[in-house]
Scaffold this motif. Structure first.
Motif, PDB file in Angstrom:
ATOM      1  N   LYS A  89       0.845  -1.200   0.000  1.00 37.99           N
ATOM      2  CA  LYS A  89       0.000   0.000   0.000  1.00 37.99           C
ATOM      3  C   LYS A  89       0.877   1.246   0.000  1.00 37.99           C
ATOM      4  O   LYS A  89       1.885   1.314   0.718  1.00 37.99           O
ATOM      5  CB  LYS A  89      -0.910   0.002   1.226  1.00 37.99           C
ATOM      6  CG  LYS A  89      -1.735   1.276   1.378  1.00 37.99           C
ATOM      7  CD  LYS A  89      -1.545   1.869   2.745  1.00 37.99           C
ATOM      8  CE  LYS A  89      -2.177   3.231   2.860  1.00 37.99           C
ATOM      9  NZ  LYS A  89      -1.898   3.871   4.155  1.00 37.99           N
ATOM     10  N   ALA A  90       0.503   2.230  -0.823  1.00 36.02           N
ATOM     11  CA  ALA A  90       1.232   3.493  -0.846  1.00 36.02           C
ATOM     12  C   ALA A  90       0.269   4.616  -1.207  1.00 36.02           C
ATOM     13  O   ALA A  90      -0.672   4.416  -1.977  1.00 36.02           O
ATOM     14  CB  ALA A  90       2.386   3.449  -1.846  1.00 36.02           C
ATOM     15  N   ALA A  91       0.504   5.783  -0.634  1.00 34.88           N
ATOM     16  CA  ALA A  91      -0.256   6.987  -0.955  1.00 34.88           C
ATOM     17  C   ALA A  91       0.707   7.977  -1.590  1.00 34.88           C
ATOM     18  O   ALA A  91       1.717   8.343  -0.974  1.00 34.88           O
ATOM     19  CB  ALA A  91      -0.884   7.575   0.308  1.00 34.88           C
ATOM     20  N   MET A  92       0.405   8.402  -2.813  1.00 40.58           N
ATOM     21  CA  MET A  92       1.404   9.152  -3.576  1.00 40.58           C
ATOM     22  C   MET A  92       0.768  10.255  -4.414  1.00 40.58           C
ATOM     23  O   MET A  92      -0.455  10.308  -4.615  1.00 40.58           O
ATOM     24  CB  MET A  92       2.164   8.195  -4.477  1.00 40.58           C
ATOM     25  CG  MET A  92       1.346   7.606  -5.604  1.00 40.58           C
ATOM     26  SD  MET A  92       2.169   6.229  -6.465  1.00 40.58           S
ATOM     27  CE  MET A  92       1.745   4.867  -5.363  1.00 40.58           C
ATOM     28  N   THR A  93       1.631  11.121  -4.921  1.00 41.97           N
ATOM     29  CA  THR A  93       1.222  12.128  -5.889  1.00 41.97           C
ATOM     30  C   THR A  93       1.090  11.480  -7.264  1.00 41.97           C
ATOM     31  O   THR A  93       1.448  10.321  -7.456  1.00 41.97           O
ATOM     32  CB  THR A  93       2.264  13.254  -5.957  1.00 41.97           C
ATOM     33  OG1 THR A  93       3.528  12.674  -6.346  1.00 41.97           O
ATOM     34  CG2 THR A  93       2.430  13.936  -4.606  1.00 41.97           C
ATOM     35  N   LEU A  94       0.616  12.249  -8.236  1.00 45.57           N
ATOM     36  CA  LEU A  94       0.471  11.709  -9.585  1.00 45.57           C
ATOM     37  C   LEU A  94       1.809  11.305 -10.187  1.00 45.57           C
ATOM     38  O   LEU A  94       1.874  10.434 -11.056  1.00 45.57           O
ATOM     39  CB  LEU A  94      -0.214  12.723 -10.495  1.00 45.57           C
ATOM     40  CG  LEU A  94      -1.718  12.937 -10.253  1.00 45.57           C
ATOM     41  CD1 LEU A  94      -2.250  13.986 -11.206  1.00 45.57           C
ATOM     42  CD2 LEU A  94      -2.501  11.644 -10.400  1.00 45.57           C
ATOM     43  N   GLY A 114      11.477  14.156   3.815  1.00 40.69           N
ATOM     44  CA  GLY A 114      10.647  13.159   4.466  1.00 40.69           C
ATOM     45  C   GLY A 114       9.253  13.617   4.827  1.00 40.69           C
ATOM     46  O   GLY A 114       8.476  12.841   5.389  1.00 40.69           O
ATOM     47  N   GLU A 115       8.878  14.847   4.501  1.00 40.30           N
ATOM     48  CA  GLU A 115       7.544  15.341   4.827  1.00 40.30           C
ATOM     49  C   GLU A 115       6.507  14.644   3.962  1.00 40.30           C
ATOM     50  O   GLU A 115       6.606  14.634   2.736  1.00 40.30           O
ATOM     51  CB  GLU A 115       7.479  16.854   4.603  1.00 40.30           C
ATOM     52  CG  GLU A 115       6.137  17.461   4.983  1.00 40.30           C
ATOM     53  CD  GLU A 115       6.075  18.951   4.687  1.00 40.30           C
ATOM     54  OE1 GLU A 115       4.992  19.529   4.887  1.00 40.30           O
ATOM     55  OE2 GLU A 115       7.093  19.512   4.251  1.00 40.30           O
ATOM     56  N   SER A 116       5.484  14.059   4.602  1.00 40.79           N
ATOM     57  CA  SER A 116       4.491  13.293   3.855  1.00 40.79           C
ATOM     58  C   SER A 116       3.060  13.507   4.321  1.00 40.79           C
ATOM     59  O   SER A 116       2.133  12.932   3.730  1.00 40.79           O
ATOM     60  CB  SER A 116       4.817  11.797   3.949  1.00 40.79           C
ATOM     61  OG  SER A 116       4.773  11.361   5.297  1.00 40.79           O
ATOM     62  N   LYS A 117       2.835  14.284   5.351  1.00 41.43           N
ATOM     63  CA  LYS A 117       1.489  14.473   5.910  1.00 41.43           C
ATOM     64  C   LYS A 117       0.912  15.825   5.499  1.00 41.43           C
ATOM     65  O   LYS A 117       1.420  16.857   5.895  1.00 41.43           O
ATOM     66  CB  LYS A 117       1.537  14.396   7.429  1.00 41.43           C
ATOM     67  CG  LYS A 117       1.952  13.024   7.948  1.00 41.43           C
ATOM     68  CD  LYS A 117       1.941  12.993   9.461  1.00 41.43           C
ATOM     69  CE  LYS A 117       2.337  11.605   9.964  1.00 41.43           C
ATOM     70  NZ  LYS A 117       2.369  11.546  11.446  1.00 41.43           N
ATOM     71  N   TRP A 118      -0.165  15.825   4.701  1.00 39.28           N
ATOM     72  CA  TRP A 118      -0.791  14.622   4.163  1.00 39.28           C
ATOM     73  C   TRP A 118      -0.850  14.777   2.655  1.00 39.28           C
ATOM     74  O   TRP A 118      -1.242  15.836   2.145  1.00 39.28           O
ATOM     75  CB  TRP A 118      -2.199  14.421   4.724  1.00 39.28           C
ATOM     76  CG  TRP A 118      -2.206  14.174   6.191  1.00 39.28           C
ATOM     77  CD1 TRP A 118      -2.503  15.056   7.160  1.00 39.28           C
ATOM     78  CD2 TRP A 118      -1.924  12.923   6.856  1.00 39.28           C
ATOM     79  NE1 TRP A 118      -2.432  14.447   8.390  1.00 39.28           N
ATOM     80  CE2 TRP A 118      -2.078  13.133   8.219  1.00 39.28           C
ATOM     81  CE3 TRP A 118      -1.563  11.656   6.399  1.00 39.28           C
ATOM     82  CZ2 TRP A 118      -1.870  12.107   9.150  1.00 39.28           C
ATOM     83  CZ3 TRP A 118      -1.367  10.658   7.321  1.00 39.28           C
ATOM     84  CH2 TRP A 118      -1.521  10.886   8.685  1.00 39.28           C
ATOM     85  N   ILE A 119      -0.514  13.748   1.921  1.00 38.39           N
ATOM     86  CA  ILE A 119      -0.607  13.783   0.464  1.00 38.39           C
ATOM     87  C   ILE A 119      -2.037  13.506   0.023  1.00 38.39           C
ATOM     88  O   ILE A 119      -2.584  14.216  -0.814  1.00 38.39           O
ATOM     89  CB  ILE A 119       0.378  12.772  -0.161  1.00 38.39           C
ATOM     90  CG1 ILE A 119       1.814  13.308  -0.026  1.00 38.39           C
ATOM     91  CG2 ILE A 119       0.045  12.512  -1.624  1.00 38.39           C
ATOM     92  CD1 ILE A 119       2.881  12.383  -0.545  1.00 38.39           C
ATOM     93  N   THR A 120      -2.666  12.494   0.584  1.00 39.66           N
ATOM     94  CA  THR A 120      -4.042  12.169   0.233  1.00 39.66           C
ATOM     95  C   THR A 120      -5.011  12.769   1.252  1.00 39.66           C
ATOM     96  O   THR A 120      -4.628  13.186   2.344  1.00 39.66           O
ATOM     97  CB  THR A 120      -4.243  10.649   0.168  1.00 39.66           C
ATOM     98  OG1 THR A 120      -3.775  10.070   1.396  1.00 39.66           O
ATOM     99  CG2 THR A 120      -3.466  10.063  -0.999  1.00 39.66           C
ATOM    100  N   GLY A 121      -6.289  12.793   0.883  1.00 39.96           N
ATOM    101  CA  GLY A 121      -7.320  13.367   1.734  1.00 39.96           C
ATOM    102  C   GLY A 121      -7.854  12.387   2.758  1.00 39.96           C
ATOM    103  O   GLY A 121      -7.434  11.226   2.842  1.00 39.96           O
ATOM    104  N   ARG A 135      -7.455   8.279   3.475  1.00 40.62           N
ATOM    105  CA  ARG A 135      -6.801   7.802   4.693  1.00 40.62           C
ATOM    106  C   ARG A 135      -7.727   6.874   5.479  1.00 40.62           C
ATOM    107  O   ARG A 135      -7.276   5.893   6.079  1.00 40.62           O
ATOM    108  CB  ARG A 135      -6.348   8.987   5.547  1.00 40.62           C
ATOM    109  CG  ARG A 135      -5.335   9.879   4.834  1.00 40.62           C
ATOM    110  CD  ARG A 135      -4.534  10.719   5.795  1.00 40.62           C
ATOM    111  NE  ARG A 135      -5.334  11.621   6.595  1.00 40.62           N
ATOM    112  CZ  ARG A 135      -5.707  12.842   6.202  1.00 40.62           C
ATOM    113  NH1 ARG A 135      -5.373  13.280   4.991  1.00 40.62           N
ATOM    114  NH2 ARG A 135      -6.399  13.624   6.992  1.00 40.62           N
ATOM    115  N   ALA A 136      -9.029   7.177   5.472  1.00 39.88           N
ATOM    116  CA  ALA A 136      -9.976   6.299   6.159  1.00 39.88           C
ATOM    117  C   ALA A 136     -10.020   4.926   5.494  1.00 39.88           C
ATOM    118  O   ALA A 136     -10.104   3.899   6.172  1.00 39.88           O
ATOM    119  CB  ALA A 136     -11.372   6.928   6.159  1.00 39.88           C
ATOM    120  N   HIS A 137      -9.934   4.901   4.172  1.00 38.28           N
ATOM    121  CA  HIS A 137      -9.918   3.612   3.471  1.00 38.28           C
ATOM    122  C   HIS A 137      -8.625   2.855   3.777  1.00 38.28           C
ATOM    123  O   HIS A 137      -8.636   1.623   3.885  1.00 38.28           O
ATOM    124  CB  HIS A 137     -10.053   3.831   1.967  1.00 38.28           C
ATOM    125  CG  HIS A 137     -10.391   2.578   1.218  1.00 38.28           C
ATOM    126  ND1 HIS A 137     -11.681   2.176   0.977  1.00 38.28           N
ATOM    127  CD2 HIS A 137      -9.599   1.612   0.679  1.00 38.28           C
ATOM    128  CE1 HIS A 137     -11.675   1.040   0.318  1.00 38.28           C
ATOM    129  NE2 HIS A 137     -10.421   0.674   0.121  1.00 38.28           N
TER     130      HIS A 137
END
Length: 246
Positions: free
Chosen positions: A21-26, A35-42, A46-48
């Protein structure tokens, strides 16, 4: 369905069913160079992601994720008032070949520390291994050969050995949440069965930004990883791709 897939895989192979699983930009970035990553997705994405954790026996990350985020790696649920309810426990596995996990890290010091396993290599400093072992479960794993000159000073953890060990401990479903080097190890090493990639409508850019899948990469297009049975789901402004890994 996720539980059935995991159990059937475990019955046949005696190793966990692995979802990366990964949350990423296009453009495939999971964090800035710092290392800043909070938050890329909405929030819906994140709930999913939390639902994916709920369906897993264990969650696995690399040491860089702990050092960058000090993640608690629990299962959080969103309440009706919009706040997040913290943190149902789940087994947490940290790949940390040199035993760099801080003793103050949440996965080591919180009330669920007994559910944390830190996997170290043979070159880890014994005093650090001993200190960690006083608080969490520590596994000393055999090593694979270094993949490149950049890793010649330490050995990599033998993930196939680790998967067999986790399977013997009845871990049927493993959620791998990276970062990029760990994701690459599972995907390029043929150890993943599914991917769950969240895409945010954002572009980060930067040659030093952190990639969702890093590692050495494949040497030719003929060796690219193929995915199939692709499904797309819209989560707010984000998209989730789930698919089987060939």
């Amino acid at each position: 369905q996720q539980l059935n897939e995991a159990f059937n895989h475990w019955i046949v192979h005696r190793t966990p069913f692995v979802t990366v699983k990964a949350a990423m930009t296009l453009d495939g970035k999971i964090a800035t160079a710092s290392g800043e990553s909070k938050w890329i997705t909405g929030e819906k994405a994140r709930a999913h992601g939390m639902k994916l954790r709920q369906g897993a026996d264990a969650i696995l990350v690399g040491i860089n994720t702990i050092l960058a985020d000090d993640s608690s790696l629990t299962v959080r649920t969103k309440m009706e008032d919009g706040r997040w309810k913290m943190g149902e426990p789940i087994r947490r596995i940290i790949l940390d070949s040199l035993a760099r996990t801080p003793l103050k890290a949440k996965v080591v010091s919180d009330k669920h520390a007994a559910l944390t396993t830190v996997v170290v290599g043979k070159h880890a400093q014994k005093n650090r291994v001993t200190a960690l072992a006083r608080r969490v479960n520590v596994i000393v794993a055999p090593a694979t050969k270094p993949l490149s000159p950049a890793t010649r000073h330490f050995s990599l953890i033998d993930l196939r050995w680790l998967m067999r060990k986790l399977g013997a401990e009845n871990v049927t479903s493993l959620l791998v949440e990276g970062g990029g080097e760990v994701n690459a190890s599972f995907l390029l090493g043929g150890l993943a069965q599914r991917v769950a990639f969240f895409y945010a409508p954002k572009i980060l850019g930067g040659r030093d930004s952190r990639k969702a899948v890093a590692g050495e990469g494949v040497k030719s297009l003929a060796n690219m990883i193929q995915i199939h049975d692709i499904e797309w789901k819209r989560l707010g402004s984000d998209l989730l791709l789930t698919a089987w890994v060939a």
